[in-house]
Write a protein that holds these residues in place. Structure first.
Motif, PDB file in Angstrom:
ATOM      1  N   LEU A  94     -16.493  -4.794 -48.549  1.00 46.46           N
ATOM      2  CA  LEU A  94     -16.913  -5.341 -47.258  1.00 46.46           C
ATOM      3  C   LEU A  94     -17.801  -4.363 -46.498  1.00 46.46           C
ATOM      4  O   LEU A  94     -18.664  -4.786 -45.719  1.00 46.46           O
ATOM      5  N   GLN A 153     -19.544  -9.788 -43.182  1.00 45.20           N
ATOM      6  CA  GLN A 153     -18.137  -9.467 -43.398  1.00 45.20           C
ATOM      7  C   GLN A 153     -17.245 -10.617 -42.917  1.00 45.20           C
ATOM      8  O   GLN A 153     -16.295 -11.016 -43.609  1.00 45.20           O
ATOM      9  N   ILE A 191     -17.566 -13.623 -45.290  1.00 43.50           N
ATOM     10  CA  ILE A 191     -16.855 -13.387 -46.546  1.00 43.50           C
ATOM     11  C   ILE A 191     -15.340 -13.471 -46.322  1.00 43.50           C
ATOM     12  O   ILE A 191     -14.621 -14.054 -47.143  1.00 43.50           O
ATOM     13  N   ALA A 192     -14.853 -12.909 -45.220  1.00 45.52           N
ATOM     14  CA  ALA A 192     -13.413 -12.958 -44.936  1.00 45.52           C
ATOM     15  C   ALA A 192     -12.943 -14.401 -44.794  1.00 45.52           C
ATOM     16  O   ALA A 192     -11.895 -14.778 -45.320  1.00 45.52           O
ATOM     17  N   VAL A 241     -15.092 -11.848 -54.385  1.00 49.17           N
ATOM     18  CA  VAL A 241     -15.753 -11.081 -53.331  1.00 49.17           C
ATOM     19  C   VAL A 241     -16.954 -10.337 -53.893  1.00 49.17           C
ATOM     20  O   VAL A 241     -18.003 -10.242 -53.248  1.00 49.17           O
ATOM     21  N   ILE A 243     -15.766  -1.538 -40.865  1.00 50.04           N
ATOM     22  CA  ILE A 243     -15.150  -2.858 -40.939  1.00 50.04           C
ATOM     23  C   ILE A 243     -15.105  -3.464 -39.542  1.00 50.04           C
ATOM     24  O   ILE A 243     -14.636  -2.838 -38.592  1.00 50.04           O
ATOM     25  N   PHE A 282     -11.944  -3.561 -48.967  1.00 48.94           N
ATOM     26  CA  PHE A 282     -12.669  -3.064 -47.799  1.00 48.94           C
ATOM     27  C   PHE A 282     -13.875  -2.220 -48.197  1.00 48.94           C
ATOM     28  O   PHE A 282     -14.858  -2.158 -47.462  1.00 48.94           O
ATOM     29  N   VAL A 302     -12.839  -9.018 -38.567  1.00 47.50           N
ATOM     30  CA  VAL A 302     -12.413  -9.156 -39.959  1.00 47.50           C
ATOM     31  C   VAL A 302     -10.969  -8.682 -40.105  1.00 47.50           C
ATOM     32  O   VAL A 302     -10.158  -9.316 -40.799  1.00 47.50           O
ATOM     33  N   VAL A 307     -20.749 -10.561 -52.484  1.00 46.07           N
ATOM     34  CA  VAL A 307     -21.522  -9.381 -52.093  1.00 46.07           C
ATOM     35  C   VAL A 307     -22.795  -9.283 -52.913  1.00 46.07           C
ATOM     36  O   VAL A 307     -23.885  -9.003 -52.394  1.00 46.07           O
TER      37      VAL A 307
END
Length: 271
Positions: free
Chosen positions: A149, A157, A160-161, A175, A128, A146, A132, A179
């Motif tokens: 992610l 990442q 997306i966050a 999410v 991670i 997570f 993020v 992905v």
């Protein structure tokens, strides 16, 4: 016939197994939130989120168009030397800095979110990104977030966050959709697309990936611009209101810009 009595040891074993099954079911639901494994449901989520992003982008573009209209009007009248002298005599020569920059064509200052870069915190694939963690520090995310992610590279990442925070509240299905439609070059090695895409053709999936990537970038860009543009519009409208509330300014504009006076007057209601 009387039912057979269980020994204390046998009863304890049954209760223990029931507790384990119950706890296992809860953990399963938390670690693997369910999403209907069907292409129609996946497409419904995709279409809804794309529509949401397009509507937001259109709202910000409309906001900036209103700003540009005011900037064009002020640029036109500020080019008149006598009018500038009039503004100075009436204490109206100083306009908001943001409006002055827009009139001169200077680029706006970058926001902190635009300055975030995955290169600042290089990490290995499957970890991670620290940026993020900073972004999600004050957010409550669902279990399993997570793990999802970790299937994408750091730059994705972060994207997306930011999309999650802007959407709020965080939805794991959302999410999963992001992905699943991440370009192969941004996925960690050996990660395979989710089953929701199994019945889609390669061409259709590629088209959705490209559309979502472009739309997400435009959305995040609009998100960065909305706050500053809103404040800028408030300042610009207040300044233009001051101009149109001044009787000497109004008489000058009506006499020297008769073809544009109605347009100037209408700008005071662009709020």
């Amino acid at each position: 016939m009387r039912p057979k009595r269980l020994s204390r040891e046998a009863a304890h074993k049954i209760l223990l197994n029931n507790d384990r099954r119950h706890a296992g079911a809860l953990a399963s639901d938390q670690l693997r939130p369910k999403m209907r494994r069907s292409t129609p449901e996946f497409l419904r989520i995709y279409d809804a989120e794309c529509s949401r992003k397009r509507a937001f982008i259109a709202e910000v573009e409309e906001l900036e168009q209103r700003l540009d209209t005011i900037a064009v009007a002020v640029r036109l009248i500020a080019g008149d030397g006598q009018f500038r002298d009039l503004l100075a005599s009436e204490g109206l020569a100083t306009m908001p800095n943001t409006l002055a920059r827009r009139i001169s064509g200077s680029p706006p200052a970058q926001t902190s979110s635009q300055l975030i870069s995955a290169d600042a915190n290089p990490i290995s694939a499957g970890e991670i990104c620290p940026d993020v963690l900073d972004l999600l520090r004050d957010c409550t995310g669902p279990a399993g977030l997570f793990a999802l992610l970790r299937t994408v590279l750091p730059v994705r990442q972060i994207e997306i966050a930011r999309l999650m925070i802007a959407r709020g509240p965080v939805s794991l299905n959302y999410v999963k959709m992001l992905v699943a439609l991440t370009q192969r070059s941004l996925l960690v090695e050996d990660f395979h697309p989710q089953p929701e895409l199994a019945s889609l053709s390669e061409d259709r999936r590629g088209e959705m990936e490209c559309d979502l990537a472009n739309l997400s970038r435009a959305f995040l860009n609009a998100l960065d611009r909305r706050g500053p543009a809103t404040l800028e519009l408030v300042a610009a409208c207040r300044y233009f209101d001051r101009l149109m509330d001044n009787s000497r300014v109004v008489r000058y504009l009506a006499r020297n810009f008769p073809g544009r006076f109605e347009e100037f007057h209408n700008l005071t209601v662009l709020k």
